[in-house]
Design a protein around this motif. Structure first.
Motif, mmCIF file in Angstrom:
data_model
loop_
_atom_site.group_PDB
_atom_site.id
_atom_site.type_symbol
_atom_site.label_atom_id
_atom_site.label_comp_id
_atom_site.label_asym_id
_atom_site.label_seq_id
_atom_site.Cartn_x
_atom_site.Cartn_y
_atom_site.Cartn_z
ATOM 1 N N ALA A 105 2.433 11.969 2.839
ATOM 2 C CA ALA A 105 1.013 12.659 3.193
ATOM 3 C C ALA A 105 1.144 14.103 2.268
ATOM 4 C CB ALA A 105 0.918 13.123 4.401
ATOM 5 N N VAL A 121 1.361 4.520 8.569
ATOM 6 C CA VAL A 121 0.402 4.711 9.671
ATOM 7 C C VAL A 121 0.865 5.029 10.817
ATOM 8 C CG1 VAL A 121 -1.344 3.421 10.678
ATOM 9 C CG2 VAL A 121 -0.734 2.632 8.505
ATOM 10 N N THR A 171 0.812 -1.034 0.116
ATOM 11 C CA THR A 171 -0.004 0.007 0.106
ATOM 12 C C THR A 171 0.835 1.381 -0.022
ATOM 13 O OG1 THR A 171 -0.235 -0.164 2.397
ATOM 14 C CG2 THR A 171 -1.985 -1.175 1.222
ATOM 15 N N LYS A 172 2.318 1.186 0.261
ATOM 16 C CA LYS A 172 3.074 2.388 0.456
ATOM 17 C C LYS A 172 2.480 3.565 1.321
ATOM 18 C CE LYS A 172 5.343 1.490 -4.214
ATOM 19 N NZ LYS A 172 4.504 0.187 -4.533
ATOM 20 N N GLN A 173 2.288 2.928 2.758
ATOM 21 C CA GLN A 173 1.770 3.922 3.445
ATOM 22 C C GLN A 173 2.585 3.952 4.731
ATOM 23 O OE1 GLN A 173 -2.449 2.905 4.487
ATOM 24 N NE2 GLN A 173 -3.212 4.173 2.629
ATOM 25 N N ASN A 199 -3.459 7.403 8.269
ATOM 26 C CA ASN A 199 -2.745 6.556 7.231
ATOM 27 C C ASN A 199 -2.207 7.725 6.189
ATOM 28 O OD1 ASN A 199 -3.759 4.352 8.109
ATOM 29 N ND2 ASN A 199 -5.235 3.801 6.803
ATOM 30 N N ASN A 200 -0.862 7.605 6.027
ATOM 31 C CA ASN A 200 -0.289 8.670 4.994
ATOM 32 C C ASN A 200 0.257 8.000 3.834
ATOM 33 O OD1 ASN A 200 -0.582 11.095 6.957
ATOM 34 N ND2 ASN A 200 0.232 9.402 8.073
ATOM 35 N N VAL A 201 0.145 8.244 2.709
ATOM 36 C CA VAL A 201 0.960 7.931 1.435
ATOM 37 C C VAL A 201 2.347 8.153 1.535
ATOM 38 C CG1 VAL A 201 0.714 8.107 -1.027
ATOM 39 C CG2 VAL A 201 -1.518 8.030 0.319
#
Length: 275
Positions: free
Chosen positions: A195, A170, A166-168, A250-252
């Motif tokens: 983010a 958290v 997901t390339k996040q 959750n942050n990209v």
């Protein structure tokens, strides 16, 4: 009965554990905190922390005199190394640590037997935040995430969590978190977006070197393969603040995929989380 397992770790990673082998810690004020209040025109204008002191009442009750003597000497020597080096040690409660120095030791009941001692340590801290570190590694494009990018020469004494699909990143905290961003070479002018915010440093990171952005200490430095450290603060991207805290939730995460890096979240609290 001890409900918490505490330990003291000095800056050399030497650990003294409480709760076993005849060494115990009594009720203490580690969970207590107090904000310093600044007032203007009889109204609260800001909150801050002063240097704080914590009291640690300890009982040493070993089976033999040799064990008692060894425990007393080991406790002193582990803590004293931090004071003499002027480098923080850590009192650890669960997953959280508090940085500080053992600045005072008061003793009693030590003349009865070498197996027994009551003492109270004073832990003094100039950063009275309990910190939990979570390390999240990311690999380059095509990397085998279970092997190639998780076996770094610089190891961390923390649990690793990876979510490359997901390339996040958290952030499970309830407020924006400080962090350390550790970028592994080889790469040139590395940049990572979290983010929607870009963290970039205009420098070259050679193979076996790593670049660290530390938002809490407000430092940017490059560590060479021989351990030498060079300041890269002036090479930071001045158009995008490199010490911007990471938002909760959750942050990209995105980057060009040409290098590996770790995001180390620093959850900071006035008291360790109750579990």
């Amino acid at each position: 009965m001890m409900l918490e397992q505490l330990k003291y770790k000095n800056h050399m990673n030497e650990v003294f554990e409480f709760g076993s082998e005849g060494i115990y810690i009594d009720s203490n004020d580690l969970h207590d905190f107090e904000w310093k209040i600044t007032k203007k025109n009889n109204k609260i204008s800001s909150f801050d922390y002063d240097v704080q002191k914590k009291k640690l009442p300890i009982v040493i009750m070993c089976d033999t005199e040799e064990q008692g003597t060894a425990a007393k000497n080991r406790l002193f020597e582990i803590a004293e190394k931090d004071v003499l080096a002027l480098k923080h040690g850590q009192i650890i409660v669960g997953d959280y640590y508090l940085k500080g120095f053992v600045t005072k030791s008061q003793k009693k009941d030590y003349l009865l037997t070498k197996k027994h001692l009551k003492l109270t340590l004073t832990l003094t801290t100039d950063f009275p935040y309990w910190t939990k570190e979570t390390v999240i590694p990311y690999g380059g494009v095509g990397a085998d995430n279970d092997s190639q990018w998780l076996d770094y020469e610089m190891n961390y004494p923390h649990d690793y969590f990876c979510d490359m699909a997901t390339k996040q990143v958290v952030n499970s905290g309830f407020v924006p978190s400080n962090f350390r961003l550790v970028i592994y070479g080889p790469c040139v002018n590395p940049a990572v977006s979290i983010a929607g915010h870009t963290y970039r440093v205009f420098c070259t990171v050679a193979e076996s070197e790593y670049l660290t952005i530390d938002s809490s200490a407000k430092k940017v430095f490059l560590t060479a393969n021989n351990g030498a450290v060079s300041n890269q603060f002036n090479a930071r991207d001045r158009d995008s603040y490199v010490f911007e805290k990471i938002p909760p939730g959750n942050n990209v995460v995105s980057w060009n995929g040409n290098f590996a890096f770790d995001v180390i979240l620093l959850e900071e609290r006035s008291e360790p989380k109750w579990i």
